[in-house]
Scaffold this motif. Structure first.
Motif, PDB file in Angstrom:
ATOM      1  N   TYR A  98     -12.409  13.563 -13.813  1.00  0.00           N
ATOM      2  CA  TYR A  98     -11.198  14.187 -13.280  1.00  0.00           C
ATOM      3  C   TYR A  98     -11.277  14.374 -11.770  1.00  0.00           C
ATOM      4  O   TYR A  98     -10.315  14.084 -11.053  1.00  0.00           O
ATOM      5  CB  TYR A  98     -10.946  15.533 -13.965  1.00  0.00           C
ATOM      6  N   ARG A  99     -12.413  14.808 -11.276  1.00  0.00           N
ATOM      7  CA  ARG A  99     -12.532  15.021  -9.817  1.00  0.00           C
ATOM      8  C   ARG A  99     -12.390  13.710  -9.057  1.00  0.00           C
ATOM      9  O   ARG A  99     -11.927  13.694  -7.919  1.00  0.00           O
ATOM     10  CB  ARG A  99     -13.873  15.691  -9.484  1.00  0.00           C
ATOM     11  N   PHE A 100     -12.834  12.600  -9.666  1.00  0.00           N
ATOM     12  CA  PHE A 100     -12.578  11.257  -9.146  1.00  0.00           C
ATOM     13  C   PHE A 100     -13.197  11.024  -7.766  1.00  0.00           C
ATOM     14  O   PHE A 100     -12.665  10.253  -6.964  1.00  0.00           O
ATOM     15  CB  PHE A 100     -11.063  10.999  -9.077  1.00  0.00           C
ATOM     16  N   ASP A 101     -14.308  11.688  -7.478  1.00  0.00           N
ATOM     17  CA  ASP A 101     -14.928  11.543  -6.161  1.00  0.00           C
ATOM     18  C   ASP A 101     -16.222  10.743  -6.190  1.00  0.00           C
ATOM     19  O   ASP A 101     -16.978  10.724  -5.221  1.00  0.00           O
ATOM     20  CB  ASP A 101     -15.178  12.918  -5.536  1.00  0.00           C
ATOM     21  N   ASN A 102     -16.489  10.053  -7.306  1.00  0.00           N
ATOM     22  CA  ASN A 102     -17.647   9.163  -7.400  1.00  0.00           C
ATOM     23  C   ASN A 102     -17.139   7.729  -7.554  1.00  0.00           C
ATOM     24  O   ASN A 102     -16.780   7.302  -8.652  1.00  0.00           O
ATOM     25  CB  ASN A 102     -18.528   9.546  -8.590  1.00  0.00           C
ATOM     26  N   PRO A 103     -17.098   6.965  -6.467  1.00  0.00           N
ATOM     27  CA  PRO A 103     -16.562   5.594  -6.550  1.00  0.00           C
ATOM     28  C   PRO A 103     -17.319   4.680  -7.509  1.00  0.00           C
ATOM     29  O   PRO A 103     -16.780   3.657  -7.932  1.00  0.00           O
ATOM     30  CB  PRO A 103     -16.686   5.094  -5.102  1.00  0.00           C
ATOM     31  N   ASP A 104     -18.569   5.035  -7.847  1.00  0.00           N
ATOM     32  CA  ASP A 104     -19.358   4.193  -8.747  1.00  0.00           C
ATOM     33  C   ASP A 104     -19.017   4.412 -10.216  1.00  0.00           C
ATOM     34  O   ASP A 104     -19.384   3.590 -11.064  1.00  0.00           O
ATOM     35  CB  ASP A 104     -20.852   4.457  -8.540  1.00  0.00           C
ATOM     36  N   LEU A 105     -18.352   5.511 -10.531  1.00  0.00           N
ATOM     37  CA  LEU A 105     -18.045   5.825 -11.926  1.00  0.00           C
ATOM     38  C   LEU A 105     -16.883   4.961 -12.401  1.00  0.00           C
ATOM     39  O   LEU A 105     -15.772   5.047 -11.873  1.00  0.00           O
ATOM     40  CB  LEU A 105     -17.677   7.312 -12.060  1.00  0.00           C
ATOM     41  N   PRO A 106     -17.104   4.097 -13.395  1.00  0.00           N
ATOM     42  CA  PRO A 106     -16.008   3.262 -13.896  1.00  0.00           C
ATOM     43  C   PRO A 106     -14.853   4.127 -14.411  1.00  0.00           C
ATOM     44  O   PRO A 106     -15.053   5.252 -14.878  1.00  0.00           O
ATOM     45  CB  PRO A 106     -16.652   2.470 -15.031  1.00  0.00           C
ATOM     46  N   THR A 126       0.852  -1.188   0.000  1.00  0.00           N
ATOM     47  CA  THR A 126       0.000   0.000   0.000  1.00  0.00           C
ATOM     48  C   THR A 126       0.884   1.232   0.000  1.00  0.00           C
ATOM     49  O   THR A 126       1.813   1.351   0.802  1.00  0.00           O
ATOM     50  CB  THR A 126      -0.911   0.019   1.243  1.00  0.00           C
ATOM     51  N   LEU A 127       0.601   2.137  -0.904  1.00  0.00           N
ATOM     52  CA  LEU A 127       1.353   3.386  -1.019  1.00  0.00           C
ATOM     53  C   LEU A 127       0.603   4.481  -0.279  1.00  0.00           C
ATOM     54  O   LEU A 127      -0.553   4.773  -0.587  1.00  0.00           O
ATOM     55  CB  LEU A 127       1.512   3.766  -2.493  1.00  0.00           C
ATOM     56  N   ARG A 128       1.266   5.093   0.700  1.00  0.00           N
ATOM     57  CA  ARG A 128       0.642   6.161   1.485  1.00  0.00           C
ATOM     58  C   ARG A 128       1.138   7.529   1.021  1.00  0.00           C
ATOM     59  O   ARG A 128       2.340   7.731   0.847  1.00  0.00           O
ATOM     60  CB  ARG A 128       0.954   5.991   2.969  1.00  0.00           C
ATOM     61  N   MET A 129       0.194   8.443   0.832  1.00  0.00           N
ATOM     62  CA  MET A 129       0.523   9.805   0.450  1.00  0.00           C
ATOM     63  C   MET A 129      -0.339  10.768   1.267  1.00  0.00           C
ATOM     64  O   MET A 129      -1.374  10.377   1.814  1.00  0.00           O
ATOM     65  CB  MET A 129       0.308  10.023  -1.057  1.00  0.00           C
ATOM     66  N   LEU A 130       0.072  12.035   1.307  1.00  0.00           N
ATOM     67  CA  LEU A 130      -0.636  13.058   2.075  1.00  0.00           C
ATOM     68  C   LEU A 130      -1.186  14.114   1.120  1.00  0.00           C
ATOM     69  O   LEU A 130      -0.529  14.509   0.165  1.00  0.00           O
ATOM     70  CB  LEU A 130       0.307  13.717   3.089  1.00  0.00           C
ATOM     71  N   ILE A 131      -2.415  14.553   1.398  1.00  0.00           N
ATOM     72  CA  ILE A 131      -3.034  15.616   0.604  1.00  0.00           C
ATOM     73  C   ILE A 131      -3.554  16.691   1.547  1.00  0.00           C
ATOM     74  O   ILE A 131      -3.881  16.424   2.704  1.00  0.00           O
ATOM     75  CB  ILE A 131      -4.172  15.085  -0.292  1.00  0.00           C
ATOM     76  N   GLY A 132      -3.627  17.924   1.051  1.00  0.00           N
ATOM     77  CA  GLY A 132      -4.005  19.035   1.905  1.00  0.00           C
ATOM     78  C   GLY A 132      -5.489  19.272   2.010  1.00  0.00           C
ATOM     79  O   GLY A 132      -5.949  20.002   2.895  1.00  0.00           O
ATOM     80  N   ARG A 133      -6.290  18.670   1.124  1.00  0.00           N
ATOM     81  CA  ARG A 133      -7.746  18.844   1.145  1.00  0.00           C
ATOM     82  C   ARG A 133      -8.379  17.668   0.420  1.00  0.00           C
ATOM     83  O   ARG A 133      -7.752  17.034  -0.429  1.00  0.00           O
ATOM     84  CB  ARG A 133      -8.133  20.173   0.494  1.00  0.00           C
ATOM     85  N   SER A 134      -9.643  17.399   0.748  1.00  0.00           N
ATOM     86  CA  SER A 134     -10.279  16.184   0.234  1.00  0.00           C
ATOM     87  C   SER A 134     -10.430  16.211  -1.285  1.00  0.00           C
ATOM     88  O   SER A 134     -10.396  15.162  -1.934  1.00  0.00           O
ATOM     89  CB  SER A 134     -11.643  15.970   0.893  1.00  0.00           C
ATOM     90  N   ARG A 135     -10.563  17.378  -1.875  1.00  0.00           N
ATOM     91  CA  ARG A 135     -10.736  17.399  -3.328  1.00  0.00           C
ATOM     92  C   ARG A 135      -9.460  16.997  -4.062  1.00  0.00           C
ATOM     93  O   ARG A 135      -9.483  16.752  -5.273  1.00  0.00           O
ATOM     94  CB  ARG A 135     -11.211  18.775  -3.794  1.00  0.00           C
ATOM     95  N   ARG A 146     -16.138   7.865  -0.633  1.00  0.00           N
ATOM     96  CA  ARG A 146     -16.947   9.030  -0.991  1.00  0.00           C
ATOM     97  C   ARG A 146     -16.586  10.212  -0.090  1.00  0.00           C
ATOM     98  O   ARG A 146     -16.413  10.045   1.111  1.00  0.00           O
ATOM     99  CB  ARG A 146     -18.446   8.727  -0.822  1.00  0.00           C
ATOM    100  N   PRO A 147     -16.492  11.402  -0.665  1.00  0.00           N
ATOM    101  CA  PRO A 147     -16.261  12.575   0.178  1.00  0.00           C
ATOM    102  C   PRO A 147     -17.570  12.980   0.877  1.00  0.00           C
ATOM    103  O   PRO A 147     -18.653  12.593   0.406  1.00  0.00           O
ATOM    104  CB  PRO A 147     -15.827  13.636  -0.834  1.00  0.00           C
ATOM    105  N   PRO A 148     -17.502  13.709   1.967  1.00  0.00           N
ATOM    106  CA  PRO A 148     -16.274  14.179   2.611  1.00  0.00           C
ATOM    107  C   PRO A 148     -15.611  13.059   3.404  1.00  0.00           C
ATOM    108  O   PRO A 148     -16.282  12.198   3.973  1.00  0.00           O
ATOM    109  CB  PRO A 148     -16.777  15.287   3.536  1.00  0.00           C
ATOM    110  N   ALA A 149     -14.305  13.079   3.426  1.00  0.00           N
ATOM    111  CA  ALA A 149     -13.547  12.070   4.158  1.00  0.00           C
ATOM    112  C   ALA A 149     -12.159  12.630   4.438  1.00  0.00           C
ATOM    113  O   ALA A 149     -11.701  13.557   3.763  1.00  0.00           O
ATOM    114  CB  ALA A 149     -13.442  10.779   3.340  1.00  0.00           C
ATOM    115  N   ASP A 150     -11.510  12.083   5.435  1.00  0.00           N
ATOM    116  CA  ASP A 150     -10.142  12.503   5.717  1.00  0.00           C
ATOM    117  C   ASP A 150      -9.137  11.413   5.350  1.00  0.00           C
ATOM    118  O   ASP A 150      -7.950  11.528   5.648  1.00  0.00           O
ATOM    119  CB  ASP A 150      -9.969  12.913   7.179  1.00  0.00           C
TER     120      ASP A 150
END
Length: 624
Positions: A236-244, A63-72, A254-258
Motif C-alpha cells: 500500500y505504501r508503494f515506496d519500494n520500487p523493487d516490490l512487484p 504522461t499524466l502529471r499530478m501534485l501531492i503534498g508529501r512524499s508518502r 525511492r523516497p525521499p524524493a520530491d
C-alpha cells in the motif's frame, strides 16, 4: 446471497480478435526484453467496456502529471490505480477485477478463481502460492505479525478463516459464521491485501533463505530479518520500487524524493474492447508541493489531473484560469455524511464537561443554534445541502428526517433546552457551566483548512446569540488527534461519516464505537479495537445499543434484517446528535487537462467507497 454470488461470478469474455501491442513497449518486445502482449496479459483478461457515453476507446501514450503534498502520498498510485481482487464499479456494486470470478456461499465461504496466465509486474506468475505465502508465512508468522492476522480476517470470537489452496488458480476462505467485511475491505481504497509476491519476499524470509537464517543465527545481520521483510513488504505504501505489483503503473522512485515517476505495468490484466492493453497513459509523475500552493499550481496548469488539496473556495480562481492554461474545472459531488461536523468528546477528562456533553439536550441545543442556511449561502453559494451528519439521497437508506431532525435553525428551541438543563445566562448574556465557569467551548482543529475556520466563525456568531462562546484551537494533525484521544479535548471538528452512500450490505461500523479515530468517543473505540485491553467500555445506553446492533448486523446474512439494523442505528444517531453535521454535498473541484479524455464530467469524490478517482479507472484515461 444468491444474487450477490451471481454478480460476483460475472466476468466479461475476451472477444475473438487479436491483441494490439502497446507502442511504448514494441522496442523491448522486438529486442526480446519483453514477451509480446499475447503472453503478457492473462488468458482471459478483464475487458473494460467503452460504451461511448462516459468512456470512449483511446490511444496509448503521454504522461499524466499530478501534485501531492508529501512524499508518502506516492501511495495514491495504489488508491487511484485501484486494481483489486474485487472492486466497486461506478454503481458501487462489488465485481471481480484481478479475480476472474468469486463464488460466495452463505456469506461465509469465498471461493476465488484467478486469471490463468496473470503475472506480476516483473513477469513472474501470479498464483495461489502468493495467497498461501501471505496466510502461512506473513499473517501467521509471529515475528512478522505479532498480533496475528488482520481483524478483517476474523469473525466473532476471533475465529480465523480456514484457508485452502484448491489448485494453482483457486483458493478458498471459509468461516463458520458470515464475514460481511471481507469483500468490502478487499475493495477498499486502502485494501486488505491477502496476497504477496512470494517469489520476491521469500529472499528475505528466514524460512526460505539460508542466507537470512545464517545471518540471524550467527548475529551478523544488521537488522532483524522481520524488520527488513516488513520494510520491503509495503504494497500500500508503494515506496519500494523493487516490490512487484499488480497496479497499472509501477513506482520507479525511492523516497525521499520530491518527484515520483511511475511507468506502465507491462503485465497489467485489463484490456479495452479493441484489444489494447491498459493503461492508455504511459507514465504518471507525482510532484511534491506545499499543500497550500497546490491550488495555485493547479490553476497555472502544472497538473493534468488534480483534486487533492483543492477546496470549493478555490473554484472561482480555477475557473478564471481555465482557458489560459488549458484545463477544465469540474464539480464532483462529495459523498461524506457531512462536509463539516462537530464532535462533542463524550470521553473528555473534565467531569463537568463530560456530564454536560453526555446530556442529549445540550447536543441538540448546539445543533439547533447553527444557522445552516447562512453557512451554505455565505460559503458555498447555496450549492450544498443543510443536513445532519447522515446518509445522502444517493443512498438507498436515505430518509428525509435523517437530514433534518434537530438540524433546523431554531434559536428559541435551543434556548429552551439550555434553560431546561439549568445553564443560566449572566449579566453579560453568556451562560455558565454548573460549576460557575463560563460556558466557553474550545473546538480543536487540525489547522489545515481555512474552510473549517470560516464555518466555525459563522457558528460562533449564532452560538453567542444563545449565550455560548466558541473558540477555535488549531494544532498540527498529530497533536490534534492526541488531544482528542487522551481526553484533553472537549470538542473537535472534522468531516462527517466517510461513507454517505451506503447500501444495507455495507458495514455500519462507522455508526458504532469501533475505532479510536471516531472523535466523539475515542476511548470507546479504542476499547473495541483492543478487545478491552485499553480504553473505556461504553457506559451510555444508546451507545451500548449501537454496539449490539453492529454485532447483530455482522451475524445476519439476511438483507432485510441488515436494512432494519441500519435504519435503527441511523435513527439513534440523528436523535442523539453524537456528531453535529452542518452541510453535505459540497462540490469538489476537479482540474482536468482539456485534452484528457474519459474523466467523468460528473462524479462522486469519496475515499471509501470510491478511492477518489479509482472507481472511474484512471487506466482508461487518455490524451486526445
Amino acid at each position: 446471497m444468491r444474487a450477490l454470488a451471481a454478480i460476483l461470478a460475472a466476468a466479461a469474455a475476451l472477444p475473438a480478435w487479436a491483441l494490439v501491442e502497446t507502442p511504448q513497449l514494441r522496442e523491448d518486445v522486438a529486442a526480446g526484453k519483453l514477451p509480446p502482449v499475447e503472453a503478457r496479459v492473462p488468458q482471459n483478461p478483464l475487458v473494460v467496456p467503452m460504451d461511448g457515453r462516459r468512456a470512449t476507446p483511446g490511444r496509448h501514450g503521454g504522461t499524466l502529471r499530478m501534485l501531492i503534498g508529501r512524499s508518502r502520498d506516492v501511495r495514491l498510485l495504489v488508491v487511484y490505480g485501484y486494481a483489486r481482487l474485487v472492486g466497486y464499479n461506478e454503481r458501487l456494486e462489488i465485481v471481480p477485477d484481478i479475480l476472474e470470478r468469486i463464488e460466495v456461499q452463505e456469506g461465509r465461504i469465498f471461493t476465488m478463481t484467478l486469471r490463468k496466465g496473470h503475472r506480476w509486474s516483473d513477469g513472474h506468475p501470479f498464483t495461489a502460492e502468493d495467497f498461501r505465502y501471505y496466510w502461512e508465512d506473513v499473517a501467521n508468522n509471529r515475528e512478522l505479525s505479532p498480533t496475528g492476522p488482520p481483524r478483517d480476517l476474523l469473525v466473532e470470537g476471533g475465529e480465523p478463516p480456514k484457508f485452502e489452496v484448491l489448485d494453482d488458480t483457486t483458493v478458498r476462505y471459509s468461516w463458520s459464521k458470515p464475514n460481511p467485511d471481507f469483500l468490502p475491505r478487499m475493495a477498499g481504497a486502502s485494501p486488505l491485501f491477502i496476497y504477496r509476491p512470494a517469489h520476491y519476499l521469500k529472499k528475505y524470509h528466514k524460512k526460505y533463505s539460508a542466507k537470512v537464517k545464517e545471518a540471524e543465527a550467527n548475529g551478523t545481520a544488521k537488522r532483524k530479518w522481520a524488520a527488513v521483510h516488513n520494510r520491503l513488504d509495503n504494497m500500500y505504501r508503494f515506496d519500494n520500487p523493487d516490490l512487484p505489483t499488480l497496479q497499472p503503473w509501477i513506482n520507479t522512485t525511492r523516497p525521499p524524493a520530491d518527484r515520483f515517476v511511475a511507468v506502465r505495468n507491462p503485465y497489467f490484466h485489463r484490456v479495452d474492447e479493441r484489444g489494447r492493453q491498459l493503461p492508455y497513459i504511459d507514465s504518471v509523475v507525482l510532484a511534491v508541493a506545499d499543500g497550500k500552493l497546490i491550488p495555485a499550481k493547479a490553476g497555472t496548469g502544472e497538473a493534468d489531473l488534480q483534486a487533492r488539496d483543492l477546496q470549493f473556495n478555490h473554484y472561482t480562481f480555477l475557473k478564471q484560469n481555465e482557458k489560459r492554461n488549458g484545463y477544465r474545472t469540474l464539480l464532483w459531488r462529495t459523498a461524506a455524511g457531512s462536509q463539516f461536523a462537530l464532535f462533542p468528546n463524550l470521553n473528555t477528562n473534565d467531569p463537568v464537561w463530560r456530564k454536560l456533553l453526555r446530556d442529549v439536550r445540550f447536543r441538540r441545543a448546539l445543533s439547533l443554534a447553527i444557522d445552516r442556511p447562512l453557512v451554505n449561502h455565505v460559503l458555498y453559494f447555496g450549492l450544498a445541502a443543510e443536513s445532519n451528519n447522515s446518509v445522502l439521497p444517493e443512498s438507498p437508506l436515505f430518509r428525509p428526517e435523517y437530514r433534518t431532525r434537530w438540524a433546523r435553525y431554531d434559536k428559541k428551541a435551543a434556548e429552551r433546552l439550555l434553560e431546561e438543563i439549568g445553564l443560566r445566562k449572566g449579566l453579560d448574556g453568556m451562560r455558565k457551566l454548573p460549576d460557575g465557569r463560563p460556558l466557553e467551548i474550545i473546538v480543536d482543529t487540525a489547522g489545515e483548512s481555512t474552510e473549517q475556520t470560516d464555518v466555525l466563525e459563522l457558528i460562533r456568531e449564532t452560538w453567542r446569540e444563545v449565550g455560548i462562546k466558541l473558540f477555535a484551537k488549531p494544532s498540527q494533525r498529530e497533536v490534534f488527534r492526541n488531544r482528542v484521544f487522551s481526553g484533553e479535548s472537549v470538542m473537535s471538528v472534522w468531516s462527517g461519516f466517510e461513507n454517505g452512500v451506503p447500501t444495507p450490505d455495507m458495514s455500519p461500523e462507522m455508526l458504532a464505537p469501533t475505532s479510536q479515530q471516531q472523535l466523539q468517543w475515542p476511548k470507546f473505540g479504542q476499547y473495541f479495537e483492543t478487545s478491552g485491553k485499553v480504553g473505556l467500555a461504553p457506559d451510555i445506553p444508546e451507545v451500548i445499543e449501537l454496539d449490539r446492533l453492529y454485532a447483530a448486523w455482522r451475524a445476519t446474512g439476511e438483507r432485510a434484517e441488515r436494512e432494519r439494523i441500519w435504519h435503527r442505528m441511523l435513527r439513534i444517531h440523528v436523535e442523539q446528535q453524537y456528531s453535529i453535521g452542518v452541510v453535505c454535498g459540497v462540490p469538489q473541484p476537479v482540474v482536468a487537462r482539456a485534452s484528457l479524455v474519459n474523466v467523468p464530467e460528473q462524479g462522486i469524490y469519496n475515499w471509501d467507497p470510491g478511492a477518489f478517482f479509482g472507481v472511474y479507472r484512471p487506466d482508461t484515461f487518455w490524451f486526445r
